[in-house]
Design an enzyme around this catalytic site. Structure first.
Site, PDB file in Angstrom:
ATOM      1  CG  HIS A   8      75.484  30.909  17.298  1.00 39.55           C
ATOM      2  ND1 HIS A   8      76.796  30.615  17.542  1.00 39.55           N
ATOM      3  CD2 HIS A   8      74.836  30.642  18.460  1.00 39.55           C
ATOM      4  CE1 HIS A   8      76.939  30.174  18.783  1.00 39.55           C
ATOM      5  NE2 HIS A   8      75.759  30.189  19.373  1.00 39.55           N
ATOM      6  CG  HIS A  81      72.706  31.745  23.447  1.00 41.54           C
ATOM      7  ND1 HIS A  81      72.113  30.497  23.442  1.00 41.54           N
ATOM      8  CD2 HIS A  81      73.743  31.656  22.584  1.00 41.54           C
ATOM      9  CE1 HIS A  81      72.781  29.691  22.631  1.00 41.54           C
ATOM     10  NE2 HIS A  81      73.777  30.362  22.079  1.00 41.54           N
ATOM     11  CD  GLU A 130      77.813  30.270  22.657  1.00 42.51           C
ATOM     12  OE1 GLU A 130      76.671  30.366  22.167  1.00 42.51           O
ATOM     13  OE2 GLU A 130      78.551  29.279  22.475  1.00 42.51           O
TER      14      GLU A 130
HETATM   15 CO    CO Z   1      75.347  29.269  21.159  1.00 44.78          CO
END
Ligand code: CO
Length: 141
Positions: A8, A81, A130
Protein backbone atom coordinates in the site's frame (compact mmCIF):
# COMPACT_ATOMS: atom_id res chain seq x y z
CA UNK A 1 16.07 -10.94 0.95
CA UNK A 2 13.90 -10.32 -2.08
CA UNK A 3 11.76 -7.20 -2.34
CA UNK A 4 8.10 -8.15 -2.32
CA UNK A 5 4.92 -6.61 -3.67
CA UNK A 6 3.94 -3.03 -3.02
CA UNK A 7 1.23 -3.56 -0.40
CA UNK A 8 0.00 0.00 0.00
CA UNK A 9 0.82 3.69 -0.18
CA UNK A 10 0.22 5.64 3.03
CA UNK A 11 -1.44 9.03 2.59
CA UNK A 12 -1.74 11.39 5.55
CA UNK A 13 -4.91 13.47 5.69
CA UNK A 14 -6.48 15.91 8.13
CA UNK A 15 -9.85 14.26 7.39
CA UNK A 16 -10.45 10.66 6.37
CA UNK A 17 -14.07 11.58 5.67
CA UNK A 18 -13.03 14.24 3.15
CA UNK A 19 -10.39 11.97 1.62
CA UNK A 20 -12.86 9.10 1.22
CA UNK A 21 -15.20 11.45 -0.64
CA UNK A 22 -12.28 12.50 -2.87
CA UNK A 23 -11.23 8.93 -3.70
CA UNK A 24 -14.85 7.93 -4.41
CA UNK A 25 -16.04 10.98 -6.33
CA UNK A 26 -12.91 12.28 -8.07
CA UNK A 27 -10.69 9.19 -8.35
CA UNK A 28 -13.52 6.75 -8.99
CA UNK A 29 -12.53 4.27 -6.29
CA UNK A 30 -14.97 1.37 -6.25
CA UNK A 31 -14.12 -0.13 -2.87
CA UNK A 32 -13.58 1.90 0.31
CA UNK A 33 -13.21 -0.08 3.54
CA UNK A 34 -14.65 0.92 6.91
CA UNK A 35 -12.30 3.25 8.84
CA UNK A 36 -10.91 2.00 12.16
CA UNK A 37 -8.77 3.29 15.03
CA UNK A 38 -5.26 1.99 15.62
CA UNK A 39 -4.46 3.58 19.00
CA UNK A 40 -1.09 1.82 19.36
CA UNK A 41 0.13 3.71 16.29
CA UNK A 42 -1.78 6.93 16.97
CA UNK A 43 -3.74 6.78 13.75
CA UNK A 44 -7.22 6.35 12.34
CA UNK A 45 -6.96 4.21 9.19
CA UNK A 46 -9.06 3.71 6.09
CA UNK A 47 -8.12 1.45 3.19
CA UNK A 48 -9.13 2.25 -0.36
CA UNK A 49 -8.68 -0.56 -2.90
CA UNK A 50 -7.18 -0.10 -6.33
CA UNK A 51 -6.91 -3.04 -8.73
CA UNK A 52 -3.28 -3.77 -7.83
CA UNK A 53 -2.66 -2.20 -4.42
CA UNK A 54 -4.27 -0.15 -1.65
CA UNK A 55 -4.23 3.43 -0.47
CA UNK A 56 -3.94 3.68 3.34
CA UNK A 57 -5.51 6.92 4.52
CA UNK A 58 -4.09 8.06 7.86
CA UNK A 59 -5.68 10.62 10.13
CA UNK A 60 -4.10 11.62 13.47
CA UNK A 61 -5.53 9.87 16.54
CA UNK A 62 -4.64 11.35 19.91
CA UNK A 63 -2.16 14.02 20.97
CA UNK A 64 0.96 11.91 20.41
CA UNK A 65 0.09 10.88 16.86
CA UNK A 66 3.09 10.83 14.50
CA UNK A 67 0.80 12.26 11.82
CA UNK A 68 0.54 15.65 13.59
CA UNK A 69 4.12 16.55 12.67
CA UNK A 70 3.57 15.55 9.05
CA UNK A 71 0.38 17.63 8.79
CA UNK A 72 2.15 20.60 10.40
CA UNK A 73 4.50 20.58 7.39
CA UNK A 74 1.83 19.49 4.90
CA UNK A 75 -1.48 20.94 6.12
CA UNK A 76 -3.49 19.54 3.20
CA UNK A 77 -2.02 16.06 3.71
CA UNK A 78 0.12 14.10 1.26
CA UNK A 79 2.12 10.98 0.60
CA UNK A 80 3.43 9.66 3.92
CA UNK A 81 5.01 6.23 3.26
CA UNK A 82 5.16 3.22 0.97
CA UNK A 83 4.79 -0.36 2.20
CA UNK A 84 6.41 -3.48 0.76
CA UNK A 85 5.63 -7.09 1.63
CA UNK A 86 8.18 -9.60 2.88
CA UNK A 87 7.64 -13.23 3.92
CA UNK A 88 9.65 -12.97 7.19
CA UNK A 89 9.77 -9.72 9.18
CA UNK A 90 12.73 -10.70 11.35
CA UNK A 91 14.82 -11.75 8.37
CA UNK A 92 13.96 -8.42 6.71
CA UNK A 93 14.92 -6.46 9.83
CA UNK A 94 18.31 -8.18 9.99
CA UNK A 95 18.80 -7.55 6.26
CA UNK A 96 18.14 -3.82 6.45
CA UNK A 97 20.22 -3.41 9.62
CA UNK A 98 23.11 -5.14 7.86
CA UNK A 99 22.70 -2.59 5.04
CA UNK A 100 23.02 0.23 7.55
CA UNK A 101 19.39 1.34 7.34
CA UNK A 102 17.81 2.67 10.54
CA UNK A 103 14.92 0.46 11.70
CA UNK A 104 12.46 2.55 13.71
CA UNK A 105 11.50 0.46 16.75
CA UNK A 106 10.79 -3.24 17.00
CA UNK A 107 8.42 -5.17 14.69
CA UNK A 108 4.85 -4.59 15.83
CA UNK A 109 1.33 -5.34 14.68
CA UNK A 110 0.29 -2.97 11.89
CA UNK A 111 -2.97 -1.96 10.28
CA UNK A 112 -3.36 -5.30 8.49
CA UNK A 113 -2.89 -7.30 11.70
CA UNK A 114 0.55 -8.59 10.69
CA UNK A 115 4.02 -7.57 11.86
CA UNK A 116 5.50 -4.37 10.42
CA UNK A 117 8.38 -1.98 10.95
CA UNK A 118 9.37 1.35 9.47
CA UNK A 119 12.72 2.41 8.00
CA UNK A 120 14.04 5.95 8.40
CA UNK A 121 13.62 7.95 5.17
CA UNK A 122 17.18 9.23 5.53
CA UNK A 123 18.45 5.76 4.58
CA UNK A 124 15.72 5.05 2.02
CA UNK A 125 16.21 7.71 -0.63
CA UNK A 126 13.99 10.12 1.27
CA UNK A 127 11.00 7.75 1.44
CA UNK A 128 9.58 6.62 4.78
CA UNK A 129 9.33 2.88 4.11
CA UNK A 130 7.15 0.31 5.85
CA UNK A 131 8.02 -3.38 5.68
CA UNK A 132 5.13 -5.76 6.31
CA UNK A 133 5.14 -9.48 6.91
CA UNK A 134 2.68 -11.11 4.55
CA UNK A 135 2.46 -14.90 4.49
CA UNK A 136 1.05 -14.56 0.96
CA UNK A 137 4.16 -12.75 -0.27
CA UNK A 138 5.96 -15.98 -1.14
CA UNK A 139 3.30 -17.40 -3.41
CA UNK A 140 2.22 -14.05 -4.85
CA UNK A 141 -1.30 -14.46 -3.38
CO1 CO B 1 1.17 1.65 6.13
Amino acid sequence: MQLGRLNHIGIATPSIEASVAFYRDVMGAQKVHTPFDLPAQGVKVCFVDTPNTQIELLEPLGEGSPIHGFLAKNPAGGQHHVCYEVPDIHEAKAWFEAKGAKVLGEPRIGAHGTLIFFLHPRDMGGVLTEIMETPRAEDGH
